[in-house]
Design an enzyme around this catalytic site. Structure first.
Site: not given
Ligand code: TYM
Length: 339
Positions: A123, A205, A208
């Site tokens: 990032k 991966k 969005k």
């Molecule tokens: P975020 O918002 O990027 O993504 C949300 C969830 O989606 C999963 N994910 C994917 N899984 C499979 N294939 C993909 N291409 C893919 N892209 C995203 C992510 O692994 C995630 O589970 N930091 C986290 C949000 C967060 C969080 C937390 C998660 C904040 N606090 C506490 C768990 C526990 C994030 O940015 O996810």
């Protein structure tokens, strides 16, 4: 024989915590890697799910858009099957304990640990003009989210595994110094679907934030759009639907198809034996569109009912505060903050 004075307590359900950022519409990757599983886990666990708008501001956001995206993300989470009667569903900034605990945990996290986070490196390369302290500190806020609820399990996709490991390290370090304050959480990563790849560059991966809209499916895309994007998916120059090293595009489509239909790779290979990629891509597109249709319909209904949404997220925040404040009180006491 000694008489048993109290009835044996039923084993408490394990606790689950997870979150998603409201930075645009959830993708098929978010759905298959995480949110779809969140809904399934509600039956057997005590679940808490959160829209993490405080994480979202580590990258510059337009305020009006963030406000709208946060409400939409909340509605979408319910549309995916998160039931606010069964689970706690809330918005991160509504619950003050997350930021407060994050501050404490900052003092138990090393600069070197945060410097090694691959998402921070990616990032900061992407947003070189805005490498703010929040971006660096992001995993500590995530650790606070999880540890505040004493979560046993955290259902995420593979890309969050490193952050989870850090949350565990912070919990163990704190516990070693102050006694057993935090439950040490385990990642809960699905066997299939944990990493859905881009449809245009299948070694990356699905995300969005990809500039090419054909690279990802959002869960609000309509049927025609979904089918068109799958038709354009990058594959290879062979014509064999089989899961094999080097066939990243086909492997990704087989993974998606398999997660949704429950079919094994062998079954899929048999189903499409002798058929071209065109037929396969169409079948994947139609299957995904069918699976997402009820989500789209529920989302439209929820979006039209703002007062219901508001009552859900207010109630969720109250429930979340009650649990997380207990943890924070304990932490403040342990570290020597005057009560
Ligand atoms: P975020 O918002 O990027 O993504 C949300 C969830 O989606 C999963 N994910 C994917 N899984 C499979 N294939 C993909 N291409 C893919 N892209 C995203 C992510 O692994 C995630 O589970 N930091 C986290 C949000 C967060 C969080 C937390 C998660 C904040 N606090 C506490 C768990 C526990 C994030 O940015 O996810």
């Amino acid at each position: 024989m000694e008489q048993q004075l109290t009835a044996p307590q039923p084993e408490r359900k394990k606790r689950i915590f997870s979150g998603i950022q409201p930075t645009g519409v959830m993708t098929l990757g978010n759905y298959l890697g995480a949110v779809r599983n969140w809904a399934q886990l509600q039956e057997d666990y005590d679940c808490t799910y959160c829209i993490v708008n405080m994480h979202a501001i580590t990258v510059r956001q337009e305020p009006a858009k963030l406000r709208k995206n946060t409400l939409d993300a909340y509605a979408l989470m319910l549309a995916c099957g998160i039931d606010p009667e069964k689970s706690i569903a809330f918005i991160q900034s509504h619950v003050r304990t997350h930021a407060e605990l994050a501050w404490v945990l900052n003092c138990y996290t090393q600069f070197g640990e945060l410097s090694r986070m691959t998402q921070f490196k990616d990032k900061s390369a992407k947003h070189a003009d805005n490498i703010n302290a929040g971006l660096f500190d992001y995993p500590v806020l995530m650790a606070a989210d999880i540890l505040a609820y004493q979560a046993d399990l955290v259902p995420v996709g593979i890309d969050q595994k490193q952050h989870l490991e850090l949350a565990r390290d912070i919990a163990i370090r704190f516990n070693n110094l102050h006694g057993n304050v935090f439950t040490v959480p385990e990642p809960y990563i699905p066997k299939a679907g944990a990493k859905i790849m881009s449809l245009q560059e299948p070694t990356k991966k699905m995300s969005k934030s990809d500039e090419n809209v054909n690279a990802f499916i959002t869960i609000l895309d309509d049927e025609d759009t979904i089918i068109r994007k799958f038709k354009r998916a990058i594959t290879d120059s062979e014509a064999e639907v089989v899961y094999r090293e080097g066939k990243d595009g086909i492997n990704n489509l087989m993974n998606i198809y398999s997660v949704i239909t429950g079919k094994s790779y062998d079954d899929i290979a048999k189903e499409f034996e002798g058929k071209g990629y065109g037929d396969f891509k169409l079948a994947v597109g139609e299957t995904v569109a069918d699976a997402l249709k009820p989500v789209r319909e529920r989302f439209a209904a929820l979006q039209a009912d703002k007062s219901y949404l508001e009552s859900c997220y207010r109630h969720g925040a109250e429930q979340a505060l009650a649990i997380s404040a207990r943890t924070l009180d304990k932490v403040y006491k342990k570290i020597g903050f005057l009560q």
